[in-house]
Design a protein around this motif. Structure first.
Motif, mmCIF file in Angstrom:
data_model
loop_
_atom_site.group_PDB
_atom_site.id
_atom_site.type_symbol
_atom_site.label_atom_id
_atom_site.label_comp_id
_atom_site.label_asym_id
_atom_site.label_seq_id
_atom_site.Cartn_x
_atom_site.Cartn_y
_atom_site.Cartn_z
ATOM 1 N N GLU A 9 52.549 44.558 39.358
ATOM 2 C CA GLU A 9 51.653 43.150 39.642
ATOM 3 C C GLU A 9 50.850 42.820 38.843
ATOM 4 N N LEU B 224 52.284 41.018 36.558
ATOM 5 C CA LEU B 224 51.791 39.625 36.593
ATOM 6 C C LEU B 224 51.474 38.833 37.623
ATOM 7 N N PHE B 225 50.659 39.665 38.318
ATOM 8 C CA PHE B 225 49.599 38.844 39.740
ATOM 9 C C PHE B 225 48.497 39.172 39.427
ATOM 10 N N ASP B 226 47.650 39.653 37.987
ATOM 11 C CA ASP B 226 46.133 39.554 37.702
ATOM 12 C C ASP B 226 46.115 41.758 37.912
ATOM 13 N N HIS C 236 48.391 42.290 48.335
ATOM 14 C CA HIS C 236 48.152 40.512 48.776
ATOM 15 C C HIS C 236 48.332 40.885 50.585
ATOM 16 N N LYS D 44 55.042 31.835 44.110
ATOM 17 C CA LYS D 44 54.454 31.803 42.622
ATOM 18 C C LYS D 44 53.621 30.213 42.407
ATOM 19 N N LYS D 45 53.600 29.347 43.714
ATOM 20 C CA LYS D 45 51.849 28.131 43.644
ATOM 21 C C LYS D 45 51.092 29.186 43.319
ATOM 22 N N ASN D 46 51.039 30.396 44.430
ATOM 23 C CA ASN D 46 49.529 30.865 44.635
ATOM 24 C C ASN D 46 49.147 31.620 44.042
ATOM 25 N N LEU D 47 49.828 32.861 43.942
ATOM 26 C CA LEU D 47 49.803 34.699 43.628
ATOM 27 C C LEU D 47 50.064 34.597 42.248
ATOM 28 N N LEU D 48 51.234 33.936 41.720
ATOM 29 C CA LEU D 48 51.873 34.522 40.463
ATOM 30 C C LEU D 48 50.691 34.041 39.053
ATOM 31 N N LYS D 49 50.134 35.062 38.595
ATOM 32 C CA LYS D 49 49.203 34.358 37.757
ATOM 33 C C LYS D 49 50.345 33.901 36.149
ATOM 34 N N GLU D 50 51.253 34.597 35.449
ATOM 35 C CA GLU D 50 51.482 34.750 34.587
ATOM 36 C C GLU D 50 53.221 34.908 34.404
#
Length: 98
Positions: A13, A15-17, A22, A43-49
């Motif tokens: 989690e 990696l997802f802020d 979700h 990867k395009k819409n949820l993954l932040k880092e």
């Protein structure tokens, strides 16, 4: 398509802020949604880092356990499993730093 729950856990989690749950609605497309296309969308819409800590190639990294409706995705066809409305997809990182 409604695919309401995507749950990164076990440190994933981060990696997802830091968001652990979700609820998402996947956009319509000609082909049915499967785990492979879900990972691209995540990867395009949820993954932040640091996507390299979650995705390797077109799949999740080794050490990420994937459960679909509490069943191991390996029993369901892994990347080829076709998502159904209201599926719950859980990603658990089994990798821990020391």
């Amino acid at each position: 398509m409604a695919e309401p729950l995507c749950w990164p856990r076990g440190g994933a989690e981060l990696l997802f802020d830091g968001v652990k749950k979700h609820q998402v609605t996947l956009p319509g497309q000609e082909e049915p949604w499967d785990i492979r296309s879900l990972l691209v969308w995540i990867k395009k819409n949820l993954l932040k880092e640091r996507p390299e800590l979650f995705i390797q190639g077109d799949s999740v990294r080794p050490g990420i356990l994937v459960l679909v409706n509490n069943a191991d995705w390996e029993l369901l066809g892994e990347l080829d499993y076709q998502l159904q409305d209201q599926d719950s997809v859980l990603f658990i990182s089994t990798l821990h730093g020391g």
